[in-house]
Design a protein around this motif. Structure first.
Motif, PDB file in Angstrom:
ATOM      1  N   HIS A 136      29.095  24.961  44.083  1.00  0.00           N
ATOM      2  CA  HIS A 136      29.125  23.591  44.568  1.00  0.00           C
ATOM      3  C   HIS A 136      30.262  22.765  43.967  1.00  0.00           C
ATOM      4  N   LYS A 137      31.125  23.415  43.197  1.00  0.00           N
ATOM      5  CA  LYS A 137      32.253  22.730  42.577  1.00  0.00           C
ATOM      6  C   LYS A 137      33.519  22.979  43.396  1.00  0.00           C
ATOM      7  N   ALA A 138      34.419  21.993  43.388  1.00  0.00           N
ATOM      8  CA  ALA A 138      35.682  22.141  44.129  1.00  0.00           C
ATOM      9  C   ALA A 138      36.570  23.220  43.507  1.00  0.00           C
ATOM     10  N   TRP A 139      36.444  23.357  42.198  1.00  0.00           N
ATOM     11  CA  TRP A 139      37.293  24.352  41.517  1.00  0.00           C
ATOM     12  C   TRP A 139      36.646  25.748  41.454  1.00  0.00           C
ATOM     13  N   GLY A 140      35.476  25.925  42.026  1.00  0.00           N
ATOM     14  CA  GLY A 140      34.772  27.208  41.940  1.00  0.00           C
ATOM     15  C   GLY A 140      35.549  28.362  42.589  1.00  0.00           C
ATOM     16  N   TYR A 141      36.004  28.112  43.816  1.00  0.00           N
ATOM     17  CA  TYR A 141      36.738  29.194  44.532  1.00  0.00           C
ATOM     18  C   TYR A 141      38.038  29.566  43.829  1.00  0.00           C
ATOM     19  N   PRO A 142      38.926  28.572  43.456  1.00  0.00           N
ATOM     20  CA  PRO A 142      40.147  28.950  42.717  1.00  0.00           C
ATOM     21  C   PRO A 142      39.821  29.639  41.389  1.00  0.00           C
ATOM     22  N   MET A 143      38.740  29.228  40.727  1.00  0.00           N
ATOM     23  CA  MET A 143      38.400  29.866  39.458  1.00  0.00           C
ATOM     24  C   MET A 143      38.038  31.345  39.660  1.00  0.00           C
ATOM     25  N   ALA A 144      37.279  31.620  40.714  1.00  0.00           N
ATOM     26  CA  ALA A 144      36.891  33.013  40.984  1.00  0.00           C
ATOM     27  C   ALA A 144      38.120  33.872  41.290  1.00  0.00           C
ATOM     28  N   LEU A 145      39.040  33.310  42.090  1.00  0.00           N
ATOM     29  CA  LEU A 145      40.277  34.051  42.388  1.00  0.00           C
ATOM     30  C   LEU A 145      41.089  34.302  41.131  1.00  0.00           C
ATOM     31  N   ALA A 146      41.188  33.267  40.282  1.00  0.00           N
ATOM     32  CA  ALA A 146      41.956  33.433  39.049  1.00  0.00           C
ATOM     33  C   ALA A 146      41.299  34.443  38.129  1.00  0.00           C
ATOM     34  N   LEU A 147      39.994  34.420  38.066  1.00  0.00           N
ATOM     35  CA  LEU A 147      39.276  35.364  37.220  1.00  0.00           C
ATOM     36  C   LEU A 147      39.465  36.801  37.705  1.00  0.00           C
ATOM     37  N   MET A 148      39.445  37.015  39.019  1.00  0.00           N
ATOM     38  CA  MET A 148      39.663  38.365  39.558  1.00  0.00           C
ATOM     39  C   MET A 148      41.083  38.848  39.274  1.00  0.00           C
ATOM     40  N   ALA A 149      42.058  37.950  39.436  1.00  0.00           N
ATOM     41  CA  ALA A 149      43.443  38.324  39.140  1.00  0.00           C
ATOM     42  C   ALA A 149      43.621  38.629  37.662  1.00  0.00           C
ATOM     43  N   ALA A 150      42.968  37.831  36.804  1.00  0.00           N
ATOM     44  CA  ALA A 150      43.107  38.054  35.368  1.00  0.00           C
ATOM     45  C   ALA A 150      42.494  39.389  34.947  1.00  0.00           C
ATOM     46  N   THR A 151      41.340  39.718  35.488  1.00  0.00           N
ATOM     47  CA  THR A 151      40.716  40.992  35.121  1.00  0.00           C
ATOM     48  C   THR A 151      41.530  42.189  35.631  1.00  0.00           C
ATOM     49  N   ALA A 152      42.122  42.077  36.825  1.00  0.00           N
ATOM     50  CA  ALA A 152      42.971  43.161  37.336  1.00  0.00           C
ATOM     51  C   ALA A 152      44.200  43.335  36.455  1.00  0.00           C
ATOM     52  N   ALA A 153      44.823  42.178  36.062  1.00  0.00           N
ATOM     53  CA  ALA A 153      45.998  42.262  35.196  1.00  0.00           C
ATOM     54  C   ALA A 153      45.624  42.828  33.836  1.00  0.00           C
ATOM     55  N   GLY A 154      44.461  42.407  33.311  1.00  0.00           N
ATOM     56  CA  GLY A 154      44.026  42.936  32.017  1.00  0.00           C
ATOM     57  C   GLY A 154      43.781  44.432  32.078  1.00  0.00           C
ATOM     58  N   THR A 155      43.185  44.917  33.147  1.00  0.00           N
ATOM     59  CA  THR A 155      42.965  46.362  33.300  1.00  0.00           C
ATOM     60  C   THR A 155      44.290  47.114  33.345  1.00  0.00           C
ATOM     61  N   TRP A 156      45.263  46.553  34.082  1.00  0.00           N
ATOM     62  CA  TRP A 156      46.581  47.204  34.172  1.00  0.00           C
ATOM     63  C   TRP A 156      47.249  47.283  32.809  1.00  0.00           C
ATOM     64  N   LEU A 157      47.143  46.212  31.996  1.00  0.00           N
ATOM     65  CA  LEU A 157      47.736  46.209  30.659  1.00  0.00           C
ATOM     66  C   LEU A 157      47.067  47.231  29.747  1.00  0.00           C
ATOM     67  N   VAL A 158      45.769  47.343  29.855  1.00  0.00           N
ATOM     68  CA  VAL A 158      45.049  48.329  29.036  1.00  0.00           C
ATOM     69  C   VAL A 158      45.493  49.748  29.405  1.00  0.00           C
ATOM     70  N   LEU A 159      45.635  50.054  30.711  1.00  0.00           N
ATOM     71  CA  LEU A 159      46.071  51.387  31.146  1.00  0.00           C
ATOM     72  C   LEU A 159      47.487  51.683  30.675  1.00  0.00           C
ATOM     73  N   ARG A 160      48.348  50.636  30.687  1.00  0.00           N
ATOM     74  CA  ARG A 160      49.701  50.829  30.175  1.00  0.00           C
ATOM     75  C   ARG A 160      49.695  51.069  28.673  1.00  0.00           C
ATOM     76  N   TRP A 161      48.841  50.360  27.969  1.00  0.00           N
ATOM     77  CA  TRP A 161      48.769  50.514  26.525  1.00  0.00           C
ATOM     78  C   TRP A 161      48.272  51.928  26.153  1.00  0.00           C
ATOM     79  N   LYS A 162      47.357  52.466  26.950  1.00  0.00           N
ATOM     80  CA  LYS A 162      46.838  53.804  26.722  1.00  0.00           C
ATOM     81  C   LYS A 162      47.783  54.903  27.232  1.00  0.00           C
ATOM     82  N   ARG A 163      48.910  54.484  27.828  1.00  0.00           N
ATOM     83  CA  ARG A 163      49.883  55.426  28.399  1.00  0.00           C
ATOM     84  C   ARG A 163      49.263  56.314  29.486  1.00  0.00           C
ATOM     85  N   TRP A 164      48.363  55.745  30.250  1.00  0.00           N
ATOM     86  CA  TRP A 164      47.781  56.452  31.387  1.00  0.00           C
ATOM     87  C   TRP A 164      48.572  56.175  32.668  1.00  0.00           C
ATOM     88  N   LEU A 165      49.568  55.305  32.585  1.00  0.00           N
ATOM     89  CA  LEU A 165      50.419  54.997  33.731  1.00  0.00           C
ATOM     90  C   LEU A 165      51.848  55.396  33.424  1.00  0.00           C
TER      91      LEU A 165
END
Length: 320
Positions: free
Chosen positions: A291-320
């Motif tokens: 019910h918040k105006a910022w709810g939808y942008p927050m969800a999008l930002a959170l999804m992008a942040a988790t995807a970027a964080g996963t990519w960084l972890v895979l790079r750090w583990k040298r799996w990419l």
């Protein structure tokens, strides 16, 4: 089909059709019919059938009957339909002539009449003709092994090619098919060498009855040494074929593993955003962000942040 040859001026010359077979020093039968078999029987030669030639017992392939030697070896060649096969060829050797019976076309039978006089002992007698033909067969097997070695060199280089990954799967599949063809060729050559060695051993054991045996024996022993050397070379090439097959399958597995790894990375990148989207898709009444105006942008930002964080972890583990 039947071809008959005589010796004229030291060379092997084909007789005209209808010429008397009694004058021929070499009669070459190709899938003989009843009429041709009967004509040879009139000369005192019992022509074996294909079923007799395919018997695996040594006593059926190498024997003497009424002073005539019957020797059968398995030679590679082509059939009428163009397929490459290894089929038995019978050599019937008598003091008067050499008779060969075959049901396919080994290349030495096509090339030997043109250069029979250049063999080690020439072609003036049936026994020298037989030895010269065997010499041509052994030389042909050596040529095939040499060609197989060059093909294996090229195929191995293609297998280990790593400069370009484009079309690598197709290249490896082509290499595997080529190696498979060479493996089949090696099997035919090995069988040929084995049967020729047995044939020569039988012949040298019965050669003492010939007046020119002191001249023939050293040449036959030399051919036996050549056959044994080719057998060693064929075994070496067979081991190279096995290594090439194992290497090709290993490279194909690595290629498949790379593809599976990429798919796994893509699935891992989208897994956290999918979890977030699933949480906000549960439709509970008490979810303040809905019910918040910022709810939808927050969800999008959170999804992008988790995807970027996963990519960084895979790079750090040298799996990419």
């Amino acid at each position: 089909m039947m071809y008959s040859y005589v010796i004229r001026q030291g060379r092997i010359t084909r007789q005209e059709k209808g010429a008397p077979l009694a004058d021929a020093i070499w009669i070459d039968l190709i899938a003989p019919d009843r009429d041709e078999t009967a004509r040879l029987r009139d000369l005192g030669v019992d022509v074996p059938t294909l079923a007799d030639m395919e018997e695996i017992e040594i006593s059926n392939r190498l024997y003497r009957e009424v002073g005539v030697d019957y020797m059968t070896a398995v030679l590679p060649g082509e059939r009428g339909d163009g397929n490459r096969v290894a089929m038995p060829v019978s050599f019937i050797l008598s003091p008067q002539r050499l008779v060969t019976v075959r049901h396919h076309s080994p290349r030495p039978f096509l090339t030997y009449p043109e250069r029979g006089e250049r063999s080690t002992l020439g072609c003036s007698t049936p026994h020298r003709l037989f030895i010269g033909l065997v010499e041509e067969i052994v030389a042909r097997m050596a040529d095939i092994l040499e060609g197989s070695g060059r093909l294996l060199d090229d195929t191995t280089l293609m297998i280990f090619e790593t400069q370009s990954r484009r079309g690598q799967s197709e290249r490896l599949q082509a290499a595997l098919r080529q190696v498979g063809h060479e493996a089949e060729a090696m099997a035919r050559i090995r069988l040929c060498l084995l049967t020729v060695e047995r044939m020569l051993a039988f012949y040298i054991a019965t050669i003492d009855e010939q007046p020119e045996s002191p001249r023939l024996r050293p040449v036959i022993k030399g051919q036996l040494r050549d056959v044994q050397a080719l057998e060693v070379h064929a075994d070496f090439l067979a081991s190279r074929v096995s290594l090439a097959v194992d290497t090709t399958l290993g490279m194909i597995n690595l290629e498949q593993n790379n593809t599976v790894r990429i798919l796994s990375v893509v699935a891992a990148l989208f897994l956290p955003p999918t979890l977030i989207a699933s949480i906000y898709g549960m439709n509970f009444d008490v979810m303040p962000e809905l019910h918040k105006a910022w709810g939808y942008p927050m969800a999008l930002a959170l999804m992008a942040a988790t995807a970027a964080g996963t990519w960084l972890v895979l790079r750090w583990k040298r799996w990419l």
